[in-house]
Design a protein around this motif. Structure first.
Motif, PDB file in Angstrom:
ATOM      1  N   ALA A 166       0.850  -1.195   0.000  1.00 25.38           N
ATOM      2  CA  ALA A 166       0.000   0.000   0.000  1.00 25.38           C
ATOM      3  C   ALA A 166       0.883   1.240   0.000  1.00 25.38           C
ATOM      4  CB  ALA A 166      -0.907  -0.012   1.225  1.00 25.38           C
ATOM      5  N   TYR A 167       0.543   2.173  -0.840  1.00 22.98           N
ATOM      6  CA  TYR A 167       1.361   3.383  -0.987  1.00 22.98           C
ATOM      7  C   TYR A 167       0.475   4.627  -0.858  1.00 22.98           C
ATOM      8  CZ  TYR A 167       5.049   0.376  -2.850  1.00 22.98           C
ATOM      9  OH  TYR A 167       6.004  -0.597  -3.001  1.00 22.98           O
ATOM     10  N   SER A 168       1.113   5.734  -0.509  1.00 25.28           N
ATOM     11  CA  SER A 168       0.409   7.022  -0.470  1.00 25.28           C
ATOM     12  C   SER A 168       1.393   8.149  -0.743  1.00 25.28           C
ATOM     13  CB  SER A 168      -0.293   7.234   0.880  1.00 25.28           C
ATOM     14  OG  SER A 168       0.649   7.325   1.932  1.00 25.28           O
ATOM     15  N   PHE A 169       0.867   9.232  -1.288  1.00 25.92           N
ATOM     16  CA  PHE A 169       1.686  10.424  -1.524  1.00 25.92           C
ATOM     17  C   PHE A 169       0.775  11.649  -1.479  1.00 25.92           C
ATOM     18  CE2 PHE A 169       0.296   8.948  -5.666  1.00 25.92           C
ATOM     19  CZ  PHE A 169      -0.098  10.111  -6.327  1.00 25.92           C
ATOM     20  N   ASP A 170       1.392  12.808  -1.326  1.00 24.56           N
ATOM     21  CA  ASP A 170       0.640  14.066  -1.215  1.00 24.56           C
ATOM     22  C   ASP A 170       0.913  14.955  -2.419  1.00 24.56           C
ATOM     23  OD1 ASP A 170      -0.345  13.375   1.317  1.00 24.56           O
ATOM     24  OD2 ASP A 170       1.414  14.233   2.330  1.00 24.56           O
TER      25      ASP A 170
ATOM     26  N   VAL B  77       6.651  27.500  -7.755  1.00 22.14           N
ATOM     27  CA  VAL B  77       5.909  26.390  -8.347  1.00 22.14           C
ATOM     28  C   VAL B  77       4.442  26.510  -7.943  1.00 22.14           C
ATOM     29  CG1 VAL B  77       7.849  24.783  -8.459  1.00 22.14           C
ATOM     30  CG2 VAL B  77       6.432  24.883  -6.383  1.00 22.14           C
ATOM     31  N   ILE B  78       3.582  25.832  -8.711  1.00 17.97           N
ATOM     32  CA  ILE B  78       2.152  25.853  -8.418  1.00 17.97           C
ATOM     33  C   ILE B  78       1.748  24.657  -7.562  1.00 17.97           C
ATOM     34  CG2 ILE B  78      -0.148  25.727  -9.478  1.00 17.97           C
ATOM     35  CD1 ILE B  78       1.024  27.228 -11.889  1.00 17.97           C
ATOM     36  N   PHE B  79       2.406  23.523  -7.805  1.00 18.73           N
ATOM     37  CA  PHE B  79       2.094  22.330  -7.017  1.00 18.73           C
ATOM     38  C   PHE B  79       3.388  21.562  -6.701  1.00 18.73           C
ATOM     39  CE2 PHE B  79       1.971  20.821 -11.387  1.00 18.73           C
ATOM     40  CZ  PHE B  79       2.605  19.590 -11.328  1.00 18.73           C
ATOM     41  N   THR B  80       3.325  20.779  -5.639  1.00 22.84           N
ATOM     42  CA  THR B  80       4.444  19.895  -5.278  1.00 22.84           C
ATOM     43  C   THR B  80       3.898  18.497  -5.034  1.00 22.84           C
ATOM     44  OG1 THR B  80       4.248  20.447  -2.916  1.00 22.84           O
ATOM     45  CG2 THR B  80       5.795  21.755  -4.232  1.00 22.84           C
ATOM     46  N   VAL B  81       4.729  17.511  -5.314  1.00 20.87           N
ATOM     47  CA  VAL B  81       4.371  16.109  -5.058  1.00 20.87           C
ATOM     48  C   VAL B  81       5.408  15.552  -4.092  1.00 20.87           C
ATOM     49  CG1 VAL B  81       3.854  13.865  -6.070  1.00 20.87           C
ATOM     50  CG2 VAL B  81       3.491  15.941  -7.418  1.00 20.87           C
ATOM     51  N   SER B  82       4.944  14.967  -3.006  1.00 20.01           N
ATOM     52  CA  SER B  82       5.886  14.484  -1.983  1.00 20.01           C
ATOM     53  C   SER B  82       5.397  13.184  -1.355  1.00 20.01           C
ATOM     54  CB  SER B  82       6.082  15.544  -0.887  1.00 20.01           C
ATOM     55  OG  SER B  82       4.843  15.854  -0.269  1.00 20.01           O
ATOM     56  N   HIS B  83       6.338  12.450  -0.809  1.00 20.70           N
ATOM     57  CA  HIS B  83       6.026  11.200  -0.110  1.00 20.70           C
ATOM     58  C   HIS B  83       5.264  11.511   1.171  1.00 20.70           C
ATOM     59  CE1 HIS B  83       6.380   7.285   1.654  1.00 20.70           C
ATOM     60  NE2 HIS B  83       7.190   7.689   2.627  1.00 20.70           N
ATOM     61  N   ASP B  84       4.246  10.723   1.446  1.00 19.69           N
ATOM     62  CA  ASP B  84       3.480  10.879   2.681  1.00 19.69           C
ATOM     63  C   ASP B  84       4.343  10.385   3.843  1.00 19.69           C
ATOM     64  OD1 ASP B  84       1.710  11.014   4.732  1.00 19.69           O
ATOM     65  OD2 ASP B  84       0.218   9.644   3.862  1.00 19.69           O
ATOM     66  N   LYS B  85       4.858  11.324   4.633  1.00 18.83           N
ATOM     67  CA  LYS B  85       5.792  10.980   5.710  1.00 18.83           C
ATOM     68  C   LYS B  85       5.136  10.147   6.810  1.00 18.83           C
ATOM     69  CE  LYS B  85       8.631  15.061   4.858  1.00 18.83           C
ATOM     70  NZ  LYS B  85       9.154  16.341   5.386  1.00 18.83           N
TER      71      LYS B  85
ATOM     72  N   ALA C 199       6.789   6.075  -3.075  1.00 18.99           N
ATOM     73  CA  ALA C 199       6.256   5.913  -4.429  1.00 18.99           C
ATOM     74  C   ALA C 199       6.643   7.085  -5.316  1.00 18.99           C
ATOM     75  CB  ALA C 199       4.736   5.775  -4.378  1.00 18.99           C
ATOM     76  N   VAL C 200       6.781   8.260  -4.715  1.00 15.02           N
ATOM     77  CA  VAL C 200       7.153   9.446  -5.485  1.00 15.02           C
ATOM     78  C   VAL C 200       8.535   9.253  -6.104  1.00 15.02           C
ATOM     79  CG1 VAL C 200       7.650  11.929  -5.357  1.00 15.02           C
ATOM     80  CG2 VAL C 200       5.711  10.975  -4.092  1.00 15.02           C
ATOM     81  N   LYS C 201       9.431   8.673  -5.318  1.00 11.57           N
ATOM     82  CA  LYS C 201      10.784   8.425  -5.815  1.00 11.57           C
ATOM     83  C   LYS C 201      10.772   7.368  -6.918  1.00 11.57           C
ATOM     84  CE  LYS C 201      15.397   7.050  -4.261  1.00 11.57           C
ATOM     85  NZ  LYS C 201      16.220   6.635  -3.092  1.00 11.57           N
ATOM     86  N   TYR C 202       9.997   6.314  -6.708  1.00 13.16           N
ATOM     87  CA  TYR C 202       9.904   5.253  -7.706  1.00 13.16           C
ATOM     88  C   TYR C 202       9.406   5.794  -9.051  1.00 13.16           C
ATOM     89  CZ  TYR C 202      10.672   1.277  -4.561  1.00 13.16           C
ATOM     90  OH  TYR C 202      11.217   0.355  -3.697  1.00 13.16           O
ATOM     91  N   LEU C 203       8.371   6.620  -8.989  1.00  7.10           N
ATOM     92  CA  LEU C 203       7.712   7.107 -10.202  1.00  7.10           C
ATOM     93  C   LEU C 203       8.290   8.427 -10.715  1.00  7.10           C
ATOM     94  CD1 LEU C 203       4.054   6.327  -9.088  1.00  7.10           C
ATOM     95  CD2 LEU C 203       5.340   5.124 -10.863  1.00  7.10           C
ATOM     96  N   GLY C 204       9.088   9.103  -9.880  1.00 11.41           N
ATOM     97  CA  GLY C 204       9.692  10.369 -10.287  1.00 11.41           C
ATOM     98  C   GLY C 204       8.695  11.509 -10.417  1.00 11.41           C
ATOM     99  N   LEU C 205       7.633  11.475  -9.625  1.00 16.70           N
ATOM    100  CA  LEU C 205       6.554  12.458  -9.759  1.00 16.70           C
ATOM    101  C   LEU C 205       6.955  13.865  -9.334  1.00 16.70           C
ATOM    102  CD1 LEU C 205       3.487  10.378  -8.504  1.00 16.70           C
ATOM    103  CD2 LEU C 205       4.326  10.699 -10.835  1.00 16.70           C
ATOM    104  N   ASP C 206       8.036  13.999  -8.570  1.00 21.97           N
ATOM    105  CA  ASP C 206       8.450  15.320  -8.089  1.00 21.97           C
ATOM    106  C   ASP C 206       9.425  16.008  -9.042  1.00 21.97           C
ATOM    107  OD1 ASP C 206      10.471  13.524  -7.657  1.00 21.97           O
ATOM    108  OD2 ASP C 206      10.979  14.239  -5.645  1.00 21.97           O
TER     109      ASP C 206
END
Length: 289
Positions: A51-55, A122-130, A137-144
Motif C-alpha cells: 500500500a502506498y500514499s503520496f501528497d 511552483v504551483i504544485f508539489t508532489v511528496s512522499h506521505d511521511k 512511491a514518489v521516488k519510484y515514479l519520479g513524480l516530483d
C-alpha cells in the motif's frame, strides 16, 4: 480582445473621453507547471507490492492519494491507475501517461493554473506521505521532477512593462485581452482600439427618432383644430423646434409638422470626420429636455 466597457452609443452620447488605444508587445506567455516522471518499461513492475500514499499540494491545499500494488500490476497499469485517481479528484492538476522514443512510459502532471504568486516558484508539489510506513512511491515514479516551471506573462502596453499570472486580463476596465502568442520581433506590435459600430448606432438612433415621430403622429390624430386638442402636438413638437438649429446641424432635420427626419448622409459624414460624438450629444440633450 473583448470590449467590456460601457455601451458604445451611451458612451458617445454622454460625451465621455475616447477609449484609450493600446500598443501591446508580448515577450512571453504565461505558462503552467509541468512535472514528468521517470520513464519505465511499461510491461515490467519496478514497485514492490504493498500500500502506498503520496501528497499533492496545490497552493495552500494538500491532497493525499493512496493506491495498492499487487502481483497483477505493471508499471503502465500503475501509471494509468494514478492518472485516473488524480484526474477524478479535480485538484487543478491534469495527469496523463506519455511515452518516449524507446516506448517507455511516464506520468506527466500539468497545472491548470499559470504563473507564480508571491514567493512561490511552483504551483504544485508532489511528496512522499511521511506518515506512511511504505516505501517512497514518489521516488519510484519520479513524480516530483519539475520539467517546466510556471511563468508569468511579460509584455508591454504603450511601452510600459507589465506582467500577469494569466494570459487573460483586463485593462482599465475597458478591454478583456487574451494573449495568444509572443511577438516575433521588437517591432511586432498589436494595436488595440475600438471604433463606433455605425450600424448599431444608426439602429438605436432610428429607434429613438421613431418613438418621437410616433408621438407626433398620435398627437396629429387627436387634433381636431381646437386649441385644447392641439396643445399635445404643440408641447411635443415645440421641444424639437426649440432645439431645431442644433438638431439640424447634427443631421436630424426638424420638419414643419414637428416630425424629425434622419439625414443619414450627414451622420456618415460626421462619423468620417470624427464629430459623431458631438452630434449624438446634441441628440442626447434633446432627448433629456
Amino acid at each position: 480582445v473583448k470590449y467590456i466597457g460601457e455601451d458604445e452609443l451611451s458612451r458617445l452620447e454622454e460625451g465621455e473621453e475616447k477609449v484609450p488605444e493600446l500598443a501591446i508587445h508580448v515577450r512571453n506567455l504565461a505558462s503552467s507547471q509541468v512535472n514528468v516522471g521517470k520513464f519505465m518499461n511499461p510491461e515490467e513492475k519496478d514497485i514492490k507490492n504493498g500500500a502506498y500514499s503520496f501528497d499533492v499540494a496545490v497552493g495552500d491545499y494538500a491532497y493525499e492519494f493512496q493506491f495498492n500494488v499487487t502481483n497483477k500490476d505493471t508499471n503502465k497499469g500503475i501509471q494509468d491507475k494514478l492518472v485516473r485517481l488524480i484526474n477524478r479528484s479535480n485538484i487543478g492538476v491534469h495527469a496523463e501517461v506519455v511515452s518516449n522514443d524507446n516506448n517507455e512510459t511516464a506520468m506527466r502532471l500539468e497545472s491548470d493554473a499559470t504563473g507564480t504568486v508571491g514567493y512561490r516558484d511552483v504551483i504544485f508539489t508532489v511528496s512522499h506521505d511521511k506518515k506512511s510506513d511504505t516505501k517512497d512511491a514518489v521516488k519510484y515514479l519520479g513524480l516530483d521532477n519539475v520539467a517546466a516551471n510556471p511563468q508569468n506573462a511579460h509584455f508591454t502596453i504603450n511601452g510600459i512593462e507589465k506582467d500577469t499570472i494569466s494570459n487573460t486580463f483586463t485593462v482599465e476596465g475597458k478591454y478583456e485581452i487574451t494573449l495568444n502568442g509572443a511577438s516575433q520581433t521588437e517591432t511586432d506590435i498589436a494595436n488595440v482600439g475600438i471604433k463606433p459600430d455605425f450600424d448599431t448606432i444608426m439602429e438605436n438612433v432610428s429607434e429613438l427618432i421613431g418613438v418621437y415621430n410616433s408621438m407626433v403622429d398620435l398627437a396629429l390624430e387627436k387634433s381636431d383644430g381646437s386649441y385644447d386638442s392641439g396643445k399635445l402636438l404643440r408641447d411635443i413638437s415645440g421641444m424639437a423646434k426649440l432645439h431645431k438649429n442644433e438638431l439640424d446641424a447634427a443631421g436630424f432635420t426638424v420638419e414643419k409638422d414637428g416630425h424629425i427626419k434622419i439625414e443619414e448622409s450627414l451622420i456618415i459624414q460626421s462619423a468620417n470626420e470624427g464629430t459623431l460624438a458631438d452630434n449624438l450629444q446634441r441628440l442626447n440633450s434633446f432627448k433629456n429636455a
